[in-house]
Design an enzyme around this catalytic site. Structure first.
Site, short mmCIF file in Angstrom:
data_model
loop_
_atom_site.label_atom_id
_atom_site.label_comp_id
_atom_site.label_asym_id
_atom_site.label_seq_id
_atom_site.Cartn_x
_atom_site.Cartn_y
_atom_site.Cartn_z
N HIS A 123 0.83 -1.22 0.00
CA HIS A 123 0.00 0.00 0.00
C HIS A 123 0.86 1.27 0.00
O HIS A 123 0.51 2.26 0.63
CB HIS A 123 -0.95 0.04 1.20
CG HIS A 123 -1.97 -1.07 1.21
ND1 HIS A 123 -3.24 -0.93 0.72
CD2 HIS A 123 -1.89 -2.35 1.67
CE1 HIS A 123 -3.90 -2.06 0.87
NE2 HIS A 123 -3.10 -2.94 1.44
N ASN A 169 -10.27 -2.90 2.42
CA ASN A 169 -9.95 -2.92 0.99
C ASN A 169 -11.22 -2.72 0.17
O ASN A 169 -12.32 -2.76 0.72
CB ASN A 169 -9.33 -4.27 0.60
CG ASN A 169 -7.86 -4.38 0.99
OD1 ASN A 169 -7.19 -3.37 1.21
ND2 ASN A 169 -7.37 -5.60 1.06
N HIS A 203 -3.85 1.23 12.08
CA HIS A 203 -3.55 0.03 12.86
C HIS A 203 -4.88 -0.64 13.22
O HIS A 203 -5.74 -0.03 13.85
CB HIS A 203 -2.78 0.43 14.12
CG HIS A 203 -2.35 -0.72 14.97
ND1 HIS A 203 -2.33 -2.02 14.53
CD2 HIS A 203 -1.88 -0.74 16.25
CE1 HIS A 203 -1.88 -2.79 15.51
NE2 HIS A 203 -1.61 -2.05 16.56
N TYR A 231 0.74 -4.11 12.09
CA TYR A 231 0.59 -2.68 11.80
C TYR A 231 1.40 -1.80 12.76
O TYR A 231 2.02 -0.83 12.36
CB TYR A 231 -0.89 -2.29 11.78
CG TYR A 231 -1.57 -2.85 10.54
CD1 TYR A 231 -1.89 -2.05 9.47
CD2 TYR A 231 -1.85 -4.22 10.43
CE1 TYR A 231 -2.47 -2.56 8.33
CE2 TYR A 231 -2.43 -4.74 9.30
CZ TYR A 231 -2.74 -3.92 8.25
OH TYR A 231 -3.30 -4.44 7.12
#
Ligand code: HDE
Length: 695
Positions: free
Chosen positions: A76, A149, A340, A363
């Protein structure tokens, strides 16, 4: 009351403003505030002599520059963010005690970052890929990050496989080729060795992999989460973002061309929409199952490769997010934003999905490196809108100056503060009873990798199915190793035999043996993009004009479309003024060097003898018409321009009995009143594409 609402949604903005500054109208200093007179020449011994190390401003300027880059996100990396707010429609107290989901007056500030997954920071926006849709809600109970997503499922079921997946899909390590693409040997080698990816591959190769706009894209939380109410009752929940403009995609040929013509296509589209006040809106929807319903459900809720078909578990739309403000500084906000999955507020909880569980670790870990230490929560974009109180101290880049000598608890010296919250106000993990034997095994219920891939394929329209087959031909066609291609065919033969035969034919390997896959008992129409809203707003139309164009046709259509929220570019061979057949002129803001047909949803060509003649002599304008036709987009023209359009497109008609008006070619002539033309043209744009041209 109205003021109150705005105060809440502005809280993040005000907080960020404390850190913003403008240097306009100021005088230059070093980072230490020392006034500077020379910024373009270094201090030297004589005009032609060596530079002096004592030039502290030179050293500061260069060292700062040398250290300007931070590691890009491992996945990403390419993203774009925007600010906005979220407001719930009705209190959800039966389901969750989350404050921001219970007060309909509160506008919770949000920051959203959209992204592609595979490409590096400088890659093109329109590559075929999953899109990230990460939302940070700055709530009164702390930050809630919904890191989702644009596809509702994932490639793998267990987080430990993530590094393998990413190593395989990223550019191959020996030569760093290809950038931002899954079309290469290592990825498809990984796919055939990880058959649980079948369902996600179908989504990736569908139109969802090449969105028209971030504004026309779904978002999904993917995992099953829990809602917990104030009585400590839990429900299983899936999160969905539904764009009010509907879900729409590019065509693969367009996506590839846009990657060259305008690699910033998606970020520009979002930025410009927000700048002109055309704020993107997404409804937050949930699917909910009680614990009891979940036990009877035929899908394992912990398996992130599965959807809950909407026809079985309907969506409830619970609130709306509006993106209404662009960031001030890309690095400070988008690049430094740290999402996160574990940022969760009271009333929402995790489940034991093994993919989700692994993300809970990753994360935080990744931000420690990327943002240089444990204090990244103090970076303005990451700060909650409420104060932070704990005993965490020190570390690189610490900003807060904590007063007093107590940094531990329990303590006596500070009356035990910061005190613990009462249970009812705190995040309390749901009291789930769990016991078991340690094992690396996944449950048997995770083992069906093909039924939902089939459900997806069967539920799409014939056009959408064809796009998947074309995508297989491109992706697998780029694989060099024939044995991998053959294995892809064998794998997708388990989804559908005809699909596998078509893949085999396209990529030059043997057809698979006949299989008897059971067709889904019920289809899921909700999976087809064609069943989502079709809206005119925010679409972009090119007017192709040369000197001598018909003034009235242009003026009438322009004001008609602009009133409906359509953006118009005037495209001509040269930039600047173009005169009409009257005493008027219009300014071309694009020429053929600075734009292309792939960047528009429709084109319009008015009448006008001299103007049509000129268009006819220009190769680029004819290409503009042809590209728009091949990409199934609406073409409008008037009188003598109709012939120009027909000459270009008619040879490409697959069936000569089809009338222009049936396939989005709207032409004003003596048979049609102008009002009818205006409506027919805008209705044709609304349907997004005219697929009848393709099939
Ligand atoms: Fe991520 N993912 N992910 N992911 N992910 C990251 O975190 C990871 C997964 C998603 O705009 C990284 O800050 C693991 C699913 C988005 O900043 C990293 C696994 C979903 C973003 C990471 C997954 C996502 C990330 C890289 C398998 C959809 C961009 C940089 C268990 C529900 C956030 C970063 C942004 C980013 C790990 C799978 C969405 C490395 C280990 C499933 C939208 O931590």
């Amino acid at each position: 009351m109205e003021n109150n609402k705005d105060n809440q949604s502005n809280r993040k903005k005000e907080q960020l403003e404390e850190y913003t500054q403008s240097d306009a109208g100021t005088k230059h200093t070093t980072d230490q505030g020392i006034p500077i007179h020379h910024d373009e020449t270094t201090l030297k011994v004589g005009e032609r002599g060596p530079s002096l190390i004592e030039d502290f401003h030179f050293r500061e300027k260069i060292t700062h520059f040398d250290h300007e880059r931070i590691p890009e996100r491992v996945v990403h990396a390419r993203g774009f963010g925007a600010h906005g707010y979220f407001q719930v429609y009705e209190p959800l107290s039966d389901l969750t005690k989350a404050g921001f989901l219970n007060d309909t007056n509160v506008k919770t500030p949000v920051f959203v970052r959209f992204s592609t997954v595979v490409g590096s920071r400088g890659s093109a926006d329109t590559v075929r890929d999953v899109r990230g849709f990460a939302t940070k809600f700055y709530t009164k109970d702390g930050n809630f990050d919904l890191v989702g997503n644009n596809m509702p499922i994932f490639f793998i079921q267990d987080a430990i496989k993530f590094p393998d997946l990413v190593h395989a899909i990223k550019p191959e390590p020996n030569n760093e080729i290809p950038q931002a693409s899954a079309a290469h040997d290592t990825f498809w080698d990984w796919v055939v060795n990880n058959q649980e990816s079948a369902h996600m591959i179908m989504w990736l190769l569908s139109d969802r992999g090449i969105p028209r706009s971030f504004r026309m894209m779904d978002g999904f939380g993917v995992h099953t989460f829990r809602f917990v109410n104030s009585q400590n009752e839990a429900h299983f929940v899936k999160f969905h973002w539904k764009p009010l403009l509907g879900v729409h995609s590019l065509i693969w040929d367009e996506a590839q061309k846009i990657a060259g013509k305008d690699p910033d296509f998606h970020r520009k589209d979002l930025y410009e929409a927000i700048e002109r006040g055309d704020y993107p809106e997404y409804e937050l929807a949930i699917q909910v199952l009680t614990e009891r319903e979940a036990q009877q459900f035929n899908i394992d809720l912990l398996d992130a490769t599965k959807i809950w078909p909407e026809e079985q578990v309907p969506l409830q739309r619970i609130g709306k997010m509006t993106l209404n403000r662009n960031q001030d500084n890309f690095f400070a906000e988008t690049e430094q934003a740290a999402f996160h999955l574990a940022n969760i507020v009271p009333g929402i909880d995790f489940t034991n999905d093994p993919l989700l569980q692994g993300r809970l670790f990753s994360y935080l870990d990744t931000q420690l490196l990327r943002l240089g230490g444990p204090n990244f929560h103090e970076i303005p974009i990451n700060r909650p809108i409420i104060p932070i109180h704990n005993n965490q101290r020190d570390g690189f880049h610490r900003m807060t100056i904590n007063k007093g000598k107590v940094a531990y608890s329990p303590n006596t010296l500070q009356m035990n503060s910061p005190e613990m919250h009462e249970e009812k106000d705190a995040f309390m993990p749901f009291k789930e009873h769990i016991e078991g034997i340690k094992t690396h095994k996944l449950p048997q219920s995770f083992s069906d990798h093909f039924s939902q891939a089939r459900l997806f394929y069967y539920s799409l329209s014939s056009v959408e199915k064809k796009h998947i087959i074309d995508a297989f031909h491109f992706e697998v066609g780029n694989v060099n190793d024939p044995s991998i291609k053959q294995k892809v065919v064998t794998m997708f033969n388990q989804v559908d035999h005809q699909l596998a035969v078509k893949i085999a034919n396209g990529v030059g390997v043997k057809q698979p043996e006949e299989t008897e896959n059971q067709a889904p008992a019920n289809l899921s129409p909700a999976l087809s993009q064609l069943n989502t809203p079709m809206k005119l707003k925010g679409r972009k139309v090119a007017f192709l004009l040369e000197n001598g164009f018909n003034h009235k046709e242009v003026a009438d259509l322009k004001s008609f479309l602009e009133a409906k929220g359509i953006v118009i570019d005037i495209v001509s061979e040269q930039l600047g003024a173009i005169s009409s057949d009257q005493e008027t002129s219009i300014s071309a803001n694009k020429n053929y060097a600075t734009t292309h047909a792939v960047l528009y949803d429709a084109i319009f060509i008015p009448s006008g003898e001299q103007h049509v003649k000129k268009l006819n002599q220009t190769m680029e304008s004819k290409e503009f018409i042809l590209n728009t036709f091949h990409h199934m987009k609406t073409i409008g023209s008037c009188f003598d321009a109709n012939q120009l359009v027909n000459q270009q497109i008619k040879p490409s008609f697959k069936d000569s009995s089809i009338k222009n008006s049936e396939v989005g070619i709207i032409q004003l002539d003596d048979q049609l009143a102008e009002e009818q033309f205006l409506t027919a043209f805008s209705d044709a744009i609304k349907v997004h594409r005219h697929w009848k041209r393709e099939v």
